[in-house]
Design a protein around this motif. Structure first.
Motif, PDB file in Angstrom:
ATOM      1  N   LEU A 128       7.153   5.869  -4.661  1.00  0.00           N
ATOM      2  CA  LEU A 128       6.608   4.557  -5.024  1.00  0.00           C
ATOM      3  C   LEU A 128       5.892   3.952  -3.830  1.00  0.00           C
ATOM      4  CD1 LEU A 128       6.242   2.064  -6.812  1.00  0.00           C
ATOM      5  CD2 LEU A 128       8.552   1.338  -6.131  1.00  0.00           C
ATOM      6  N   ALA A 129       4.575   3.788  -3.975  1.00  0.00           N
ATOM      7  CA  ALA A 129       3.778   3.067  -2.982  1.00  0.00           C
ATOM      8  C   ALA A 129       3.434   1.726  -3.601  1.00  0.00           C
ATOM      9  CB  ALA A 129       2.515   3.850  -2.635  1.00  0.00           C
ATOM     10  N   ASP A 130       4.058   0.667  -3.097  1.00  0.00           N
ATOM     11  CA  ASP A 130       3.938  -0.649  -3.716  1.00  0.00           C
ATOM     12  C   ASP A 130       3.298  -1.609  -2.717  1.00  0.00           C
ATOM     13  OD1 ASP A 130       4.552  -3.243  -4.968  1.00  0.00           O
ATOM     14  OD2 ASP A 130       5.860  -2.062  -6.268  1.00  0.00           O
ATOM     15  N   ALA A 131       2.086  -2.047  -3.026  1.00  0.00           N
ATOM     16  CA  ALA A 131       1.377  -2.931  -2.107  1.00  0.00           C
ATOM     17  C   ALA A 131       0.297  -3.684  -2.866  1.00  0.00           C
ATOM     18  CB  ALA A 131       0.745  -2.128  -0.963  1.00  0.00           C
ATOM     19  N   PRO A 132      -0.058  -4.888  -2.426  1.00  0.00           N
ATOM     20  CA  PRO A 132      -1.083  -5.682  -3.135  1.00  0.00           C
ATOM     21  C   PRO A 132      -2.415  -4.965  -3.274  1.00  0.00           C
ATOM     22  CG  PRO A 132       0.083  -7.034  -1.533  1.00  0.00           C
ATOM     23  CD  PRO A 132       0.531  -5.627  -1.293  1.00  0.00           C
ATOM     24  N   GLN A 133      -2.791  -4.159  -2.266  1.00  0.00           N
ATOM     25  CA  GLN A 133      -4.099  -3.495  -2.320  1.00  0.00           C
ATOM     26  C   GLN A 133      -4.146  -2.357  -3.346  1.00  0.00           C
ATOM     27  OE1 GLN A 133      -2.045  -3.551   0.296  1.00  0.00           O
ATOM     28  NE2 GLN A 133      -2.062  -1.655   1.489  1.00  0.00           N
ATOM     29  N   LEU A 134      -2.992  -2.056  -3.961  1.00  0.00           N
ATOM     30  CA  LEU A 134      -2.951  -1.016  -4.995  1.00  0.00           C
ATOM     31  C   LEU A 134      -2.810  -1.616  -6.397  1.00  0.00           C
ATOM     32  CD1 LEU A 134      -0.542   1.533  -3.238  1.00  0.00           C
ATOM     33  CD2 LEU A 134      -3.023   1.741  -3.504  1.00  0.00           C
TER      34      LEU A 134
ATOM     35  N   ASN B 225      -8.095   3.159  -2.165  1.00  0.00           N
ATOM     36  CA  ASN B 225      -6.765   2.896  -1.627  1.00  0.00           C
ATOM     37  C   ASN B 225      -5.728   3.885  -2.148  1.00  0.00           C
ATOM     38  OD1 ASN B 225      -7.985   0.752  -0.345  1.00  0.00           O
ATOM     39  ND2 ASN B 225      -7.224  -0.792  -1.773  1.00  0.00           N
ATOM     40  N   VAL B 226      -5.859   4.288  -3.405  1.00  0.00           N
ATOM     41  CA  VAL B 226      -4.958   5.318  -3.924  1.00  0.00           C
ATOM     42  C   VAL B 226      -5.210   6.635  -3.206  1.00  0.00           C
ATOM     43  CG1 VAL B 226      -4.278   6.641  -5.958  1.00  0.00           C
ATOM     44  CG2 VAL B 226      -4.784   4.208  -6.190  1.00  0.00           C
ATOM     45  N   GLU B 227      -6.476   6.965  -3.008  1.00  0.00           N
ATOM     46  CA  GLU B 227      -6.836   8.193  -2.292  1.00  0.00           C
ATOM     47  C   GLU B 227      -6.212   8.208  -0.893  1.00  0.00           C
ATOM     48  OE1 GLU B 227     -10.440   9.340   0.587  1.00  0.00           O
ATOM     49  OE2 GLU B 227     -10.806   7.884  -1.013  1.00  0.00           O
ATOM     50  N   GLY B 228      -6.338   7.100  -0.176  1.00  0.00           N
ATOM     51  CA  GLY B 228      -5.777   7.041   1.168  1.00  0.00           C
ATOM     52  C   GLY B 228      -4.273   7.234   1.170  1.00  0.00           C
ATOM     53  N   THR B 229      -3.604   6.680   0.181  1.00  0.00           N
ATOM     54  CA  THR B 229      -2.149   6.830   0.075  1.00  0.00           C
ATOM     55  C   THR B 229      -1.778   8.284  -0.189  1.00  0.00           C
ATOM     56  OG1 THR B 229      -1.959   4.563  -0.753  1.00  0.00           O
ATOM     57  CG2 THR B 229      -0.108   6.043  -1.191  1.00  0.00           C
TER      58      THR B 229
ATOM     59  N   ALA C 285      -8.940  -0.188   2.128  1.00  0.00           N
ATOM     60  CA  ALA C 285     -10.154   0.406   2.684  1.00  0.00           C
ATOM     61  C   ALA C 285     -11.253  -0.627   2.855  1.00  0.00           C
ATOM     62  CB  ALA C 285     -10.642   1.545   1.777  1.00  0.00           C
ATOM     63  N   GLY C 286     -11.215  -1.667   2.045  1.00  0.00           N
ATOM     64  CA  GLY C 286     -12.152  -2.773   2.206  1.00  0.00           C
ATOM     65  C   GLY C 286     -13.580  -2.477   1.798  1.00  0.00           C
ATOM     66  N   ILE C 287     -13.814  -1.402   1.054  1.00  0.00           N
ATOM     67  CA  ILE C 287     -15.196  -1.066   0.679  1.00  0.00           C
ATOM     68  C   ILE C 287     -15.481  -1.349  -0.793  1.00  0.00           C
ATOM     69  CG2 ILE C 287     -15.536   0.629   2.496  1.00  0.00           C
ATOM     70  CD1 ILE C 287     -14.866   2.820   0.538  1.00  0.00           C
ATOM     71  N   SER C 288     -14.472  -1.805  -1.515  1.00  0.00           N
ATOM     72  CA  SER C 288     -14.701  -2.242  -2.894  1.00  0.00           C
ATOM     73  C   SER C 288     -13.761  -3.395  -3.186  1.00  0.00           C
ATOM     74  CB  SER C 288     -14.479  -1.094  -3.888  1.00  0.00           C
ATOM     75  OG  SER C 288     -13.121  -0.708  -3.923  1.00  0.00           O
TER      76      SER C 288
END
Length: 312
Positions: A59-65, A72-76, A173-176
């Motif tokens: 479980l990756a739980d964060a506001p950016q997801l 952001n999913v790719e980076g995770t 990632a801040g690109i979208s």
């Protein structure tokens, strides 16, 4: 071997295509882990833990997801990719948005839309609108794969007892940026989860006829509504109704095609359905080549008669 399945979810529950993807992962062999990347997604993680055949849920739980942005999913996923021999995602809009990014960053070839697992490194996928099957063998150290849901029977959503482990999410990632989402609310099943679909084509003439002719039949059958690309392009219904190679690919219990000629792109999206019923005034329409039952006639009289027959 350890296989990672990227779950498609709404932060509270798991989408049906994830169950088919887990089924494909199980056929590869080895341990199956499921990644739930979202925000306030404990409910989805708990649901994933109950899926039969799953050994662990990450479980990756964060506001950016929260909205599942691909970057952001790719980076995770990339943070943990080295621990896996295979990374699988459903061949839905969600999975197709993420998997190519992962493959590119890992410098491996993506294997798309598989329908059969021959071995841990060999897979089958349809090409030429399903008229041929390609057998693909990969020697990449990490295999990135998208799974066509209709190729695999879903595993049971209940019965598993996997543990849930929290992992760190990748930074934004801040690109979208998520702006908005418009959801079509339907009082009937979704195309990809329905057992029955009533689908209409250009033969209906316009959107008003589409609603008037097909909705009563769909209501009687408890069916979802679908459409050919020609009907969507003509503006009869929104594009999320589209069945076909460039729309939703379905394999269900009953598919009723009304006023659809049967272009190859449409057939590629529905020809694996167990029972296909075609209604068309043209006896030479290609749709009849895949239909189990065909009725040649004017749909504007045939469909109302069919509805009356169901009532009786």
């Amino acid at each position: 071997m350890t296989i990672l399945v990227i779950a498609e979810h709404d932060n509270a529950s798991i989408k049906a295509a994830t169950l088919n993807t887990v089924a494909a992962a199980s056929k590869i062999g080895g341990d199956v882990h499921v990644l739930v990347a979202g925000s306030n997604a404990q409910g989805a993680a708990d649901a994933a833990a109950k899926i039969a055949g799953v050994g662990k849920v990450l479980l990756a739980d964060a506001p950016q997801l929260a909205e599942g942005p691909a970057e952001n999913v790719e980076g995770t996923v990339l943070n943990i990719a080295k621990d896996y021999t295979h990374i699988l995602a459903p061949a839905t809009a969600y999975g197709k948005n993420i998997a190519p990014r992962i493959a590119a960053h890992l410098d491996v070839a993506q294997i798309s839309d598989i329908t059969v697992v021959d071995s841990a490194d060999t897979f089958e996928r349809p090409i030429y609108a399903g008229n041929a099957i390609a057998i693909v063998q990969s020697i990449d150290p990490i295999k990135v794969i998208t799974v066509r849901a209709t190729g695999f029977d879903p595993v049971a959503a209940e019965g598993g007892g996997a543990s849930v482990e929290s992992i760190e999410a990748a930074p934004n990632a801040g690109i979208s940026q998520f702006v908005s989402r418009e959801m079509t609310k339907l009082g009937r099943p979704e195309l990809t989860s329905a057992n029955i679909i009533v689908s209409g084509g250009r033969g209906l003439g316009n959107g008003e006829n589409y609603a008037q002719v097909l909705e009563s039949l769909a209501d009687k059958l408890g069916a979802a509504l679908g459409a050919s690309r020609a009907a969507v392009d003509a503006g009869y219904v929104p594009n999320d109704y589209q069945v076909g190679q460039t729309g939703k690919i379905v394999a269900l219990q009953l598919y009723v095609a009304v006023g659809i000629s049967g272009a190859i792109q449409h057939l590629a999206g529905m020809k694996d359905s167990k029972v296909i019923v075609a209604i068309n005034k043209d006896p030479e329409a290609p749709i009849f080549s895949v239909a189990d039952y065909g009725l040649v006639g004017d749909l504007f009289s045939v469909v109302p008669e069919l509805v009356k027959a169901i009532d009786n």
